[in-house]
Design a protein around this motif. Structure first.
Motif, PDB file in Angstrom:
ATOM      1  N   ARG A 104      24.851 -14.481   8.449  1.00 54.41           N
ATOM      2  CA  ARG A 104      23.711 -15.103   9.132  1.00 54.41           C
ATOM      3  C   ARG A 104      22.609 -15.498   8.146  1.00 54.41           C
ATOM      4  NH1 ARG A 104      21.405 -11.263  12.957  1.00 54.41           N
ATOM      5  NH2 ARG A 104      22.801  -9.627  12.201  1.00 54.41           N
ATOM      6  N   VAL A 105      22.409 -14.687   7.110  1.00 53.64           N
ATOM      7  CA  VAL A 105      21.413 -15.030   6.101  1.00 53.64           C
ATOM      8  C   VAL A 105      21.843 -16.287   5.335  1.00 53.64           C
ATOM      9  CG1 VAL A 105      20.370 -14.279   3.929  1.00 53.64           C
ATOM     10  CG2 VAL A 105      20.497 -12.699   5.882  1.00 53.64           C
ATOM     11  N   ARG A 106      23.116 -16.381   4.997  1.00 54.16           N
ATOM     12  CA  ARG A 106      23.606 -17.578   4.289  1.00 54.16           C
ATOM     13  C   ARG A 106      23.508 -18.826   5.151  1.00 54.16           C
ATOM     14  NH1 ARG A 106      25.891 -16.844  -0.544  1.00 54.16           N
ATOM     15  NH2 ARG A 106      26.556 -14.742  -1.164  1.00 54.16           N
ATOM     16  N   ALA A 107      23.643 -18.653   6.467  1.00 50.38           N
ATOM     17  CA  ALA A 107      23.534 -19.808   7.368  1.00 50.38           C
ATOM     18  C   ALA A 107      22.088 -20.242   7.553  1.00 50.38           C
ATOM     19  CB  ALA A 107      24.155 -19.471   8.717  1.00 50.38           C
ATOM     20  N   GLY A 108      21.146 -19.338   7.274  1.00 50.19           N
ATOM     21  CA  GLY A 108      19.729 -19.678   7.361  1.00 50.19           C
ATOM     22  C   GLY A 108      19.210 -20.158   6.022  1.00 50.19           C
ATOM     23  N   ARG A 109      17.924 -19.950   5.794  1.00 48.14           N
ATOM     24  CA  ARG A 109      17.307 -20.368   4.527  1.00 48.14           C
ATOM     25  C   ARG A 109      16.292 -19.316   4.101  1.00 48.14           C
ATOM     26  NH1 ARG A 109      12.687 -23.214   3.051  1.00 48.14           N
ATOM     27  NH2 ARG A 109      12.135 -23.510   5.261  1.00 48.14           N
ATOM     28  N   ILE A 110      16.453 -18.802   2.892  1.00 48.56           N
ATOM     29  CA  ILE A 110      15.487 -17.857   2.348  1.00 48.56           C
ATOM     30  C   ILE A 110      14.215 -18.619   1.995  1.00 48.56           C
ATOM     31  CG2 ILE A 110      14.973 -16.301   0.428  1.00 48.56           C
ATOM     32  CD1 ILE A 110      17.900 -15.509   0.408  1.00 48.56           C
ATOM     33  N   THR A 111      13.083 -18.160   2.524  1.00 47.40           N
ATOM     34  CA  THR A 111      11.844 -18.924   2.390  1.00 47.40           C
ATOM     35  C   THR A 111      10.872 -18.345   1.374  1.00 47.40           C
ATOM     36  OG1 THR A 111      10.816 -17.695   4.210  1.00 47.40           O
ATOM     37  CG2 THR A 111      12.019 -19.710   4.783  1.00 47.40           C
ATOM     38  N   GLU A 112      11.078 -17.081   0.948  1.00 46.94           N
ATOM     39  CA  GLU A 112      10.161 -16.470  -0.005  1.00 46.94           C
ATOM     40  C   GLU A 112      10.926 -15.585  -0.979  1.00 46.94           C
ATOM     41  OE1 GLU A 112       6.566 -14.710   1.505  1.00 46.94           O
ATOM     42  OE2 GLU A 112       6.598 -15.968   3.312  1.00 46.94           O
ATOM     43  N   ARG A 113      10.254 -15.197  -2.053  1.00 48.54           N
ATOM     44  CA  ARG A 113      10.881 -14.349  -3.057  1.00 48.54           C
ATOM     45  C   ARG A 113      11.190 -12.968  -2.492  1.00 48.54           C
ATOM     46  NH1 ARG A 113       7.364 -10.575  -5.111  1.00 48.54           N
ATOM     47  NH2 ARG A 113       5.149 -10.892  -4.654  1.00 48.54           N
ATOM     48  N   LEU A 114      12.154 -12.310  -3.123  1.00 45.43           N
ATOM     49  CA  LEU A 114      12.513 -10.956  -2.734  1.00 45.43           C
ATOM     50  C   LEU A 114      11.436  -9.976  -3.195  1.00 45.43           C
ATOM     51  CD1 LEU A 114      15.081  -9.510  -1.475  1.00 45.43           C
ATOM     52  CD2 LEU A 114      15.615  -8.864  -3.833  1.00 45.43           C
ATOM     53  N   ARG A 115      11.143  -9.015  -2.340  1.00 48.66           N
ATOM     54  CA  ARG A 115      10.185  -7.966  -2.676  1.00 48.66           C
ATOM     55  C   ARG A 115      10.846  -6.612  -2.468  1.00 48.66           C
ATOM     56  NH1 ARG A 115       4.663 -10.230   0.269  1.00 48.66           N
ATOM     57  NH2 ARG A 115       5.076 -12.438  -0.108  1.00 48.66           N
ATOM     58  N   GLY A 116      10.310  -5.592  -3.112  1.00 48.07           N
ATOM     59  CA  GLY A 116      10.899  -4.274  -2.928  1.00 48.07           C
ATOM     60  C   GLY A 116      10.141  -3.182  -3.636  1.00 48.07           C
ATOM     61  N   THR A 117      10.539  -1.966  -3.349  1.00 50.76           N
ATOM     62  CA  THR A 117       9.935  -0.790  -3.969  1.00 50.76           C
ATOM     63  C   THR A 117      10.929   0.345  -3.869  1.00 50.76           C
ATOM     64  OG1 THR A 117       7.951   0.592  -4.005  1.00 50.76           O
ATOM     65  CG2 THR A 117       8.829   0.008  -1.843  1.00 50.76           C
ATOM     66  N   ALA A 118      10.719   1.393  -4.662  1.00 54.59           N
ATOM     67  CA  ALA A 118      11.681   2.491  -4.721  1.00 54.59           C
ATOM     68  C   ALA A 118      10.965   3.818  -4.914  1.00 54.59           C
ATOM     69  CB  ALA A 118      12.678   2.268  -5.857  1.00 54.59           C
ATOM     70  N   ASN A 119      11.631   4.890  -4.451  1.00 50.73           N
ATOM     71  CA  ASN A 119      11.183   6.259  -4.700  1.00 50.73           C
ATOM     72  C   ASN A 119       9.723   6.477  -4.305  1.00 50.73           C
ATOM     73  OD1 ASN A 119      13.125   5.658  -7.484  1.00 50.73           O
ATOM     74  ND2 ASN A 119      13.766   7.136  -5.961  1.00 50.73           N
ATOM     75  N   LEU A 120       9.415   6.089  -3.081  1.00 49.23           N
ATOM     76  CA  LEU A 120       8.039   6.176  -2.604  1.00 49.23           C
ATOM     77  C   LEU A 120       7.625   7.620  -2.340  1.00 49.23           C
ATOM     78  CD1 LEU A 120       7.988   3.183  -0.127  1.00 49.23           C
ATOM     79  CD2 LEU A 120       6.652   3.380  -2.233  1.00 49.23           C
ATOM     80  N   PRO A 121       6.341   7.925  -2.536  1.00 50.69           N
ATOM     81  CA  PRO A 121       5.841   9.260  -2.188  1.00 50.69           C
ATOM     82  C   PRO A 121       5.676   9.394  -0.673  1.00 50.69           C
ATOM     83  CG  PRO A 121       4.032   7.890  -2.939  1.00 50.69           C
ATOM     84  CD  PRO A 121       5.294   7.078  -3.124  1.00 50.69           C
ATOM     85  N   ASN A 122       5.996  10.560  -0.167  1.00 49.54           N
ATOM     86  CA  ASN A 122       5.793  10.909   1.236  1.00 49.54           C
ATOM     87  C   ASN A 122       4.867  12.115   1.254  1.00 49.54           C
ATOM     88  OD1 ASN A 122       8.356   9.586   3.066  1.00 49.54           O
ATOM     89  ND2 ASN A 122       8.604   9.645   0.850  1.00 49.54           N
ATOM     90  N   TYR A 123       3.782  12.053   2.037  1.00 51.63           N
ATOM     91  CA  TYR A 123       2.798  13.136   1.954  1.00 51.63           C
ATOM     92  C   TYR A 123       1.894  13.177   3.171  1.00 51.63           C
ATOM     93  CZ  TYR A 123       0.037   9.127   0.401  1.00 51.63           C
ATOM     94  OH  TYR A 123      -0.564   7.892   0.323  1.00 51.63           O
ATOM     95  N   ARG A 124       1.283  14.348   3.353  1.00 49.10           N
ATOM     96  CA  ARG A 124       0.115  14.542   4.214  1.00 49.10           C
ATOM     97  C   ARG A 124      -1.011  15.034   3.319  1.00 49.10           C
ATOM     98  NH1 ARG A 124      -0.324  18.625   7.257  1.00 49.10           N
ATOM     99  NH2 ARG A 124       1.363  19.869   6.328  1.00 49.10           N
ATOM    100  N   ARG A 125      -2.154  14.385   3.386  1.00 47.26           N
ATOM    101  CA  ARG A 125      -3.324  14.838   2.643  1.00 47.26           C
ATOM    102  C   ARG A 125      -4.331  15.518   3.577  1.00 47.26           C
ATOM    103  NH1 ARG A 125      -3.514   9.680  -0.712  1.00 47.26           N
ATOM    104  NH2 ARG A 125      -3.101  10.337  -2.868  1.00 47.26           N
ATOM    105  N   ARG A 126      -5.115  16.419   2.999  1.00 45.52           N
ATOM    106  CA  ARG A 126      -6.309  16.846   3.721  1.00 45.52           C
ATOM    107  C   ARG A 126      -7.157  15.611   3.943  1.00 45.52           C
ATOM    108  NH1 ARG A 126     -11.537  19.093   2.464  1.00 45.52           N
ATOM    109  NH2 ARG A 126     -11.149  18.904   0.229  1.00 45.52           N
ATOM    110  N   SER A 127      -7.550  15.370   5.176  1.00 42.13           N
ATOM    111  CA  SER A 127      -8.093  14.060   5.523  1.00 42.13           C
ATOM    112  C   SER A 127      -9.505  14.088   6.078  1.00 42.13           C
ATOM    113  CB  SER A 127      -7.154  13.357   6.523  1.00 42.13           C
ATOM    114  OG  SER A 127      -5.935  13.044   5.872  1.00 42.13           O
ATOM    115  N   HIS A 128     -10.240  15.159   5.833  1.00 43.03           N
ATOM    116  CA  HIS A 128     -11.650  15.158   6.198  1.00 43.03           C
ATOM    117  C   HIS A 128     -12.374  16.193   5.349  1.00 43.03           C
ATOM    118  CE1 HIS A 128     -11.947  19.031   8.356  1.00 43.03           C
ATOM    119  NE2 HIS A 128     -10.656  18.847   8.546  1.00 43.03           N
TER     120      HIS A 128
END
Length: 378
Positions: free
Chosen positions: A254-278
């Motif tokens: 389906r992607v090949r039948a369509g048209r890619i309109t923008e550059r590829l973006r990405g990220t890896a190994n993101l931090p997951n967290y809860r911070r003290r928030s007040h």
């Protein structure tokens, strides 16, 4: 002296500012970026986020931007596909995935309409403090380098995952882990405008979120398995489609039948967290205070939920309640995020996704039941 300074004018900051300004408080929002502008996001709102937009009277505005109403969801598990209609629940019967340069500007405009002041091109570099050490405002500079000082009774950091505000106030992380996954996405025209698609395979989670003028097509895998994309340089889009062909042939076709309109973006190994928030004179909202891997696709809804929790706590002069309720509401999804990023076998991955779906539907019911904030008495 403002009642509130909000640092960050995107989803979390603009939503919080709008709610607080609507209660009659004197609110100013600052952001170093100019709006409209884009940011990293896969855009998909699940039911809770749509509930919030509807409750705030903004959902029709989002649809008016051209973001299509999503009325069905396709689930493809190792080639076995099923399509389900989105049923009415918590007051909404569709989903939506607006581009961030559209959504963030719309929310900032709504905050201004509610009485907030918006100042873009302002970079916050420090805090103002009272004699007893309480945070009492922010200091920084405008786009021309001119000194800016904004005294306030409360400073809210809504400046994202790399939050300078969290560093300035010394907000420690209460819980954290690093995701072992990478995500890449691009935009493709010609795909069905009314359908979210989720594809599950061994060490593979891919999908489609139709958005303004195109669809966001994304792929999440353990980081080492996406090295062919990460290392492809200027050919990353080609490598991305080749991975789709290999892993999710139907989506690749389906992607090949369509048209890619923008550059590829990405990220890896993101931090997951809860911070003290007040703390004394300050609070954090959105990714500044709580962040998860996008495998559970809930970041914008998190921002909307926490904006309301924080605004309610400010309105009731009870900041500790904000973090307590946030942590209870976020607990299950945070744990499911950790489990999903480990990419168990497809059967177990599907079980976890079903648990996630149930958790998010219950959260939507809770959000729909929140009382409306009202203006302060004159």
């Amino acid at each position: 002296m403002y009642d509130v300074v909000v640092v960050g004018a995107r989803c979390a900051g603009a939503a919080t500012a709008r709610l607080l300004a609507g209660t009659g408080r004197d609110v100013v929002i600052v952001d170093k970026a100019r709006l409209p502008s884009d940011t990293v996001s896969t855009h998909g709102l699940l039911r809770g986020g749509v509930v919030q937009l509807s409750r705030w009277g903004l959902l029709d505005r989002v649809f008016a931007t051209g973001a299509p109403a999503i009325t069905q969801v396709l689930f493809d598990i190792e080639g076995d596909s099923k399509v389900r209609r989105i049923k009415q629940r918590a007051g909404v019967d569709s989903l939506v995935a607006p581009r961030r340069y559209v959504l963030d500007e719309l929310l900032a405009d709504a905050a201004v309409e509610s009485g907030a002041e918006l100042r873009t091109g302002v970079t916050v570099t420090g805090l103002l403090r009272s004699d007893d050490g309480r945070v009492a405002g922010v200091a920084g500079h405008d786009a021309n380098g001119g000194r800016v000082e904004l005294p306030a009774r409360l400073v809210i950091g809504a400046d994202g995952r790399g939050s300078r505000m969290a560093d300035l106030v010394g907000a420690e992380k209460l819980e954290q882990f690093t995701s072992p996954c990478a995500v890449f996405y691009t935009y493709v025209s010609g795909l069905a405008p009314d359908t979210y698609a989720f594809h599950i395979g061994k060490d593979t989670f891919a999908g489609v979120f139709p958005t303004n003028d195109a669809a966001c097509v994304w792929l999440i895998r353990p980081t080492p398995l996406l090295e062919p994309v990460r290392t492809a340089g200027s050919h990353r889009s080609k490598a991305f489609v080749e991975q789709l062909d290999l892993l999710v042939p139907d989506l690749g076709e389906r992607v090949r039948a369509g048209r890619i309109t923008e550059r590829l973006r990405g990220t890896a190994n993101l931090p997951n967290y809860r911070r003290r928030s007040h703390g004394p004179g300050w609070a954090l909202v959105g990714d500044a205070g709580y962040h998860r891997d996008p495998i559970t696709g809930h970041g914008i809804t998190d921002a909307f939920r926490d904006a309301e929790l924080l605004a309610t706590a400010v309105d009731q002069d009870d900041l500790p309640s904000y973090q307590g309720i946030r942590d209870v509401m976020a607990r299950e999804v945070f744990d499911l995020t950790r489990a999903l990023t480990a990419f168990p076998a497809p059967e177990r991955f599907v079980e976890l996704q079903l648990q996630l779906s149930d958790a998010l539907e219950r959260e939507a019911d809770t959000l729909a039941s929140f009382p409306e904030l009202t203006a302060l008495a004159a």
